[in-house]
Design an enzyme around this catalytic site. Structure first.
Site, short mmCIF file in Angstrom:
data_model
loop_
_atom_site.label_atom_id
_atom_site.label_comp_id
_atom_site.label_asym_id
_atom_site.label_seq_id
_atom_site.Cartn_x
_atom_site.Cartn_y
_atom_site.Cartn_z
N HIS A 243 -18.45 -11.26 -12.83
CA HIS A 243 -17.95 -10.66 -11.58
C HIS A 243 -18.88 -11.07 -10.44
CE1 HIS A 243 -16.13 -8.01 -8.80
NE2 HIS A 243 -16.40 -6.83 -9.31
N HIS A 283 -10.47 -17.68 -11.68
CA HIS A 283 -10.24 -16.35 -11.13
C HIS A 283 -9.08 -15.71 -11.86
CE1 HIS A 283 -9.62 -13.09 -8.30
NE2 HIS A 283 -10.89 -13.29 -7.99
N ASP A 352 -17.84 -17.39 -5.22
CA ASP A 352 -19.26 -17.51 -5.56
C ASP A 352 -19.78 -18.93 -5.47
OD1 ASP A 352 -20.24 -14.86 -6.29
OD2 ASP A 352 -18.59 -14.93 -7.70
#
Ligand code: COA
Length: 415
Positions: A243, A283, A352
């Protein structure tokens, strides 16, 4: 302005409902594709790669707004008037300081502790000093939420500076939320371009519907526990590398494993051959480009181009200075990685991947990458806690039991 708005298209709902049709004989491992409630906060269009906060496209908010305004929007559901905005900004500004006892416990924590653990533990302790601790009205929850959003940057900056033996930098009342956060972490007031880029990063991370940490937060408050407990659960959930912890891993692998452009392809081939996950890709909801990754990609390109030309603010204690000469342009290495993984696996970068190189070039200390996600996401967590409590139903799914039944108990001496 009603004529300008639209509803989610029927085609989208058809596609989604096929994905989510409930079959009671099936186990929905990881709750993939399941709707657990309704929400008016955030819509992710995973097919088209679009993200909306309270109906506004993310790109418009990033280009025109700032973190304070987006936090207001998420919590109250509407953009503020000028007066509402000033009041909200002032409330956040006034709540930046920490109780002395929290600073004392931050100093007492063991050294070499991750900043996200320090944050999780401090938020839990902070509830004990909140004047509204045992008040559970919506107004009290909003007041608590504003305190949490305002204090997280101070907790993170203080805990990092304590851990790295640097003097604390007190919050500055003349800076914006993003500007002050940057200042407390680094000890330098940011230039306008640094502040603006950092603010955009905060906006991009401020909410993302029912991701794992927001789910934890909603589960916790659905028991009618308090909002501090909800956010403590959320921070614990965010900590994991699947996450929020991925951005820190991305920068570490760039700095410590890949290092040079020519190493990118051999490195990634080996990784994929071993069936290992590449951090910063994939994702659960997006099946195309994550719009946040696209925004941060352009910012990253801009700042790395300036870095190459020596046209960026010189920051002497930036981690990048330590690696200068040994590491190639991180943006360019990221692009090679992206191109290869999209072509070979059809898996796209997530937020990210590009936040890692961007935070690095902006001089944010690496141990603060994962917790920065929590600092921005706190706005979304507060909004979700309040929405959950407005029309609460205890969140309590079921597990399909697959063990044996009616086993005979055998006395311990006989086992
Ligand atoms: N690198 C390599 N392969 C990946 C991948 C990645 N980052 N992400 C997904 N895949 C592959 C999986 O190996 C799997 O392949 P398979 O079907 O051949 O086994 C397939 O894509 C589906 O992945 P899965 O992990 O089941 O999807 P998910 O919806 O459960 O997971 C993530 C989503 C985010 C947990 C996953 O993409 C991941 O672990 N990414 C890396 C961590 C990361 O960047 N997290 C930040 C998220 S914002």
């Amino acid at each position: 302005m009603k004529g300008d708005t639209r509803k989610i298209s029927e085609d989208y709902m058809d596609e989604e409902s096929q994905l989510c049709e409930l079959d009671r004989s099936k186990t929905y491992k990881g709750l993939v594709g399941l709707y657990v409630d309704e929400s008016k906060i955030t819509f992710i269009d995973g097919m088209q790669g679009k993200l909306y906060f309270r109906g506004y496209p993310l790109e418009d908010l990033v280009n025109n707004s700032n973190f304070e305004e987006v936090a207001y929007l998420l919590i109250y559901g509407e953009l503020p008037t000028k007066q509402e905005y000033e009041i909200f900004k002032n409330e956040l500004n006034q709540e930046r300081n920490l109780p002395d006892n929290i600073i004392t416990i931050l100093k007492s924590f063991p050294r070499n502790t991750t900043r996200i653990e320090l944050l999780r533990t401090s938020i839990s302790a902070l509830s004990l000093y909140d004047p509204d601790d045992y008040m559970y009205t919506q107004e009290a929850n909003i007041r608590k939420g504003i305190r949490i959003i305002a204090k997280i940057p101070t907790i993170l900056a203080f805990s990092h500076r304590i851990q790295s033996n640097q003097p604390l930098v007190e919050p500055s009342n003349d800076l914006s939320h993003a500007g002050n956060y940057y200042y407390m972490m680094t000890g330098r007031k940011p230039s306008n371009e640094f502040e603006r880029a950092f603010d955009k990063i905060l906006i991009c991370h401020s909410d993302h519907s029912i991701n794992s940490s927001t789910f934890s937060c909603r589960v916790t408050v659905s028991t009618l526990s308090d909002i501090y407990s909800g956010i403590t659960s959320a921070i614990g959930t965010l900590r994991g590398p699947l996450h929020g912890g991925a951005n820190e891993r991305v920068i570490r692998l760039m700095l410590e494993e890949i290092k040079k452009k020519e190493n990118v392809i051999p490195w990634v081939k080996k990784k994929l051959e071993k069936k290992e996950k590449v951090m910063g890709f994939g994702h659960r909801v997006y099946k195309t480009w994550d719009p946040r990754a696209l925004i941060l990609r352009e910012l990253s390109r801009e700042f790395w181009e300036k870095e190459e030309k020596g046209a960026i603010d010189k920051i002497p204690d930036r981690e990048h200075e330590k690696h200068r000469g040994n590491i190639d342009n991180i943006f360019e290495m990221t692009e090679i990685l992206t191109d290869y993984i999209i072509k070979t696996k059809n898996i796209y970068p997530n937020v990210d991947l590009y936040s890692a190189g961007l935070l690095h070039v902006l001089g944010i200390p690496t141990p603060l990458f994962t917790p920065l996600f929590a600092a921005s996401r706190s706005a979304g967590w507060v909004a979700h806690a309040i929405e959950q409590l407005k029309d609460n139903k205890l969140i309590r799914p079921r597990l399909r039991y697959i063990g044996k039944l009616d086993k005979k108990y055998m006395k311990i001496e006989k086992r």
